[in-house]
Design an enzyme around this catalytic site. Sequence first.
Site, PDB file in Angstrom:
ATOM      1  N   GLN A 121       0.853  -1.214   0.046  1.00  0.00           N
ATOM      2  CA  GLN A 121      -0.076   0.054   0.008  1.00  0.00           C
ATOM      3  C   GLN A 121       0.761   1.143  -0.020  1.00  0.00           C
ATOM      4  O   GLN A 121       1.649   1.476   0.809  1.00  0.00           O
ATOM      5  CB  GLN A 121      -0.800   0.015   1.271  1.00  0.00           C
ATOM      6  CG  GLN A 121      -1.809   1.294   1.169  1.00  0.00           C
ATOM      7  CD  GLN A 121      -2.360   1.480   2.680  1.00  0.00           C
ATOM      8  OE1 GLN A 121      -1.827   1.584   3.858  1.00  0.00           O
ATOM      9  NE2 GLN A 121      -3.756   0.901   2.737  1.00  0.00           N
ATOM     10  N   GLY A 122       0.704   2.171  -1.261  1.00  0.00           N
ATOM     11  CA  GLY A 122       1.433   3.294  -0.913  1.00  0.00           C
ATOM     12  C   GLY A 122       0.614   4.554  -0.506  1.00  0.00           C
ATOM     13  O   GLY A 122       0.123   5.661  -1.576  1.00  0.00           O
ATOM     14  N   TYR A 123       0.348   4.825   0.694  1.00  0.00           N
ATOM     15  CA  TYR A 123      -0.385   5.760   0.983  1.00  0.00           C
ATOM     16  C   TYR A 123       0.546   6.830   1.657  1.00  0.00           C
ATOM     17  O   TYR A 123       0.819   7.971   1.536  1.00  0.00           O
ATOM     18  CB  TYR A 123      -1.467   5.474   2.109  1.00  0.00           C
ATOM     19  CG  TYR A 123      -2.620   4.796   1.364  1.00  0.00           C
ATOM     20  CD1 TYR A 123      -2.781   4.379   0.133  1.00  0.00           C
ATOM     21  CD2 TYR A 123      -3.692   4.543   2.391  1.00  0.00           C
ATOM     22  CE1 TYR A 123      -3.993   3.782  -0.243  1.00  0.00           C
ATOM     23  CE2 TYR A 123      -4.939   3.891   1.969  1.00  0.00           C
ATOM     24  CZ  TYR A 123      -4.723   3.363   0.633  1.00  0.00           C
ATOM     25  OH  TYR A 123      -6.212   3.077  -0.010  1.00  0.00           O
ATOM     26  N   SER A 124       1.208   6.335   3.126  1.00  0.00           N
ATOM     27  CA  SER A 124       1.830   7.196   3.787  1.00  0.00           C
ATOM     28  C   SER A 124       3.040   7.930   2.987  1.00  0.00           C
ATOM     29  O   SER A 124       3.896   7.244   2.080  1.00  0.00           O
ATOM     30  CB  SER A 124       2.525   6.553   5.037  1.00  0.00           C
ATOM     31  OG  SER A 124       1.478   6.327   5.983  1.00  0.00           O
ATOM     32  N   GLU A 169     -12.443  -1.842   5.524  1.00  0.00           N
ATOM     33  CA  GLU A 169     -10.903  -2.313   5.890  1.00  0.00           C
ATOM     34  C   GLU A 169     -10.883  -2.334   7.363  1.00  0.00           C
ATOM     35  O   GLU A 169     -10.223  -3.348   7.927  1.00  0.00           O
ATOM     36  CB  GLU A 169      -9.972  -1.127   5.330  1.00  0.00           C
ATOM     37  CG  GLU A 169      -9.806  -1.174   3.839  1.00  0.00           C
ATOM     38  CD  GLU A 169      -8.999   0.043   3.445  1.00  0.00           C
ATOM     39  OE1 GLU A 169      -8.478   0.785   4.056  1.00  0.00           O
ATOM     40  OE2 GLU A 169      -9.230   0.275   2.151  1.00  0.00           O
ATOM     41  N   ASN A 176      -4.983   5.037  16.224  1.00  0.00           N
ATOM     42  CA  ASN A 176      -6.079   4.941  17.472  1.00  0.00           C
ATOM     43  C   ASN A 176      -6.567   6.405  17.783  1.00  0.00           C
ATOM     44  O   ASN A 176      -7.722   6.451  18.130  1.00  0.00           O
ATOM     45  CB  ASN A 176      -5.789   3.907  18.360  1.00  0.00           C
ATOM     46  CG  ASN A 176      -5.629   2.638  17.829  1.00  0.00           C
ATOM     47  OD1 ASN A 176      -5.631   2.315  16.687  1.00  0.00           O
ATOM     48  ND2 ASN A 176      -5.992   1.702  18.936  1.00  0.00           N
ATOM     49  N   GLU A 177      -5.789   7.285  17.622  1.00  0.00           N
ATOM     50  CA  GLU A 177      -6.005   8.814  18.037  1.00  0.00           C
ATOM     51  C   GLU A 177      -7.003   9.234  16.921  1.00  0.00           C
ATOM     52  O   GLU A 177      -8.025  10.033  17.068  1.00  0.00           O
ATOM     53  CB  GLU A 177      -4.714   9.574  18.061  1.00  0.00           C
ATOM     54  CG  GLU A 177      -4.189   9.321  19.542  1.00  0.00           C
ATOM     55  CD  GLU A 177      -3.409   7.944  19.444  1.00  0.00           C
ATOM     56  OE1 GLU A 177      -2.938   7.691  18.346  1.00  0.00           O
ATOM     57  OE2 GLU A 177      -3.182   7.308  20.622  1.00  0.00           O
TER      58      GLU A 177
END
Lengths: 384, 339
Positions: free
Chosen positions: A123-126, A241, A364-365
Amino acid sequence: MLRIETEAEQAFRREVRDWYEAELPEDLRDLTFRPEPAQALGWYRRLSQKGWIAPHWPKAFGGMGASPVEQVILMEEAARIGAPELPTQGLNQIGPILQRFGTPEQQARHLPAILNGDVIWCQGYSEPGSGSDLASLRTRGRVEGDEIVITGHKIWTTWGHHADWIYALVRTNEELPRRQGITFILVDLKLPGITRRPIRTLADECEFCEVFFDAVRVPRANVVGILDGGWNIVTALLDEERIQLGAPSHALRALERVRRMARALGPVLGASGRLRLAEAETEVAALTAAFLQTPTEAEQGRTPDASSLKILSTETTQRVLDIAQELAGAAAPLKSPASVGGTVIDFSELFLQSRRLSIYGGTNEIQRGLIADRVLKLPKGKRP
Amino acid sequence: MIAPTPEQVLMRDSLIQLLGDGVSRMRGADGGPPDRAVWVDICEAGWPGLLLPEASGGWGGTAIDMVMVLEGAAATLAPEPLIAALATAPLLAACGTEPAHALLANMLAGQTVVLPAEMAISPLAPDGGFVLFDAPWADVAVIGAGQGDGFRLVALSSAEMEDAPLRRTIDGGAQRILSLAAGAGRLLAEGPKAAQAFYATRDLLRLGAAASLVGLVARAFALTVEYLGMRSQFGQPIGAFQALQHRAASMHVAHAAAWALVCEAALAVGGDKERVACAMAKAKASATARGVLKDCVQMHGAIGFSDEYVLAPLFRRAVTLASAFGTPEACLAELGCEG
């Protein structure tokens, strides 16, 4: 799972248990780490041939169309025997995205390859400057005729150095508001201009990597959905997801460690140790219950509370592994698993790895912010 | 999360209407004999027979029916001993003896209140004792003791309980710690079959208490979310502050997990994992209630500490119920022994 199982469910559980006992190679049992593709793909393909690799996919796309109870039976039996964790980006992320947004050509090309284990996805998100604030991403995709030319830098890409393909978010329009200029695209990692650098983790393994794109030319046919329409795809699928991120598979695996440790300690476990074990069992039972009950909610037309499930799942796993550390006593910092009385016990590895659970898939924040906003409808704070 | 069926919603709402505002009746209690008017209405409507088979004059309800109804009714804060009545009726029906049968008939008619007393740890009875919650209500206390063939289920009359001191609990009720002298009480049933019925009732008590605790959490949390949106400080609603938003989200997740476990345990009743499931549900619901209710008080500030606001009786009821019908610590300890 606490609920009374039907006869068919009991029969399915026996079938799964017997099959795992007969088929799972000894050297893949009780691993504390996710084995690399070369080691795990044989087992992945064996599950695929059996038809059990994609329990949650619809039958129309080659999945099992399994009920939540059947899914949990598979997870419980996998944890019981110590089956390895397999690559999930294809099964849990891009697979469902293509089922919903892909063209028939994209579906026909990629879905069977995911099921068969022929293609590993990442996955190339960040990006270095874009984590929780994903919409600030800066990797560019310039449209040139039938191609998109990608230049930029992705990071924290789980299994990026083992993957064959990456699905990525790239900025194709600088003029539009930042969420509207993003495109969702599929990229073959063998293309010229791609460099990968593995990154060692807190758990001392190469779980993720950096991916550099230097004018990588990708066919425009690899765009999923419409150009500049990528953000809608990501948000539309986040809930689904997160339900998979909310599955109790990790927690069950962690609980199995605690049970084995308790058995190995025997009478030394003591009253307080037994309370800890009971607490771990209870927390995992609650998570499993929440997972089992989620689709019921969706069926009745209410929004599944996927953020809650993601928090519950990841923090339950972490709590169970805290308990494992407590029970381990002086063995808590031991690096490698050890065999005690015929059972393999992991002391620290899963505990270290579990730090990532509350970070990935939206920290989770971020999830708590979403719950405050979307579920509890609390007043908006001063956020962008 | 499992949502109630339309039938369960109807049942729950009719009970809530019957119970009305329980807080006034709760505050009226001073440890003396309670006013039974509402209890008689509850019995006349047939509620103690919820879990009895229709052949025995009951409604043939399931454990899921019970948790749906009790979760909804908890917020009324009604002091009537509903959980105990629902769980005890099947025990009396299962005894198959004349005294038990007569007791059940009187109980269903609203003439006799029969409450179970359970072995529990208390510093006030270090040698062991049977704790009877809601003691002022009890005309008869049911106690199970011994194991296997030596198991005996006996009924103590109110006269036989009088010697045990009545101690007020913070929710407006009161408890006694009963002891069982040899030969005391009236024998209702004995032997392994009676023991089995007794433990099944203990499971239902735990499950019913767990459902009620989740209902108390739901009510207190809803009040808190409402307050966060309403109360302004520093020029904005306090619910806009991230520190409070994230805590509220954690409370929401804790509530959802506890309710999921309670529903799951109800689906386990009658199966191999019933005992484990009900103990887990009680432990989890108790711990969640203790945790979330404290945060609800904190997030309300001074008004949360005031007895004039409804949070106070909700808090006191939750703390009391957390320790009734199996403390969370005892439930977990049992699990540890079996696991």
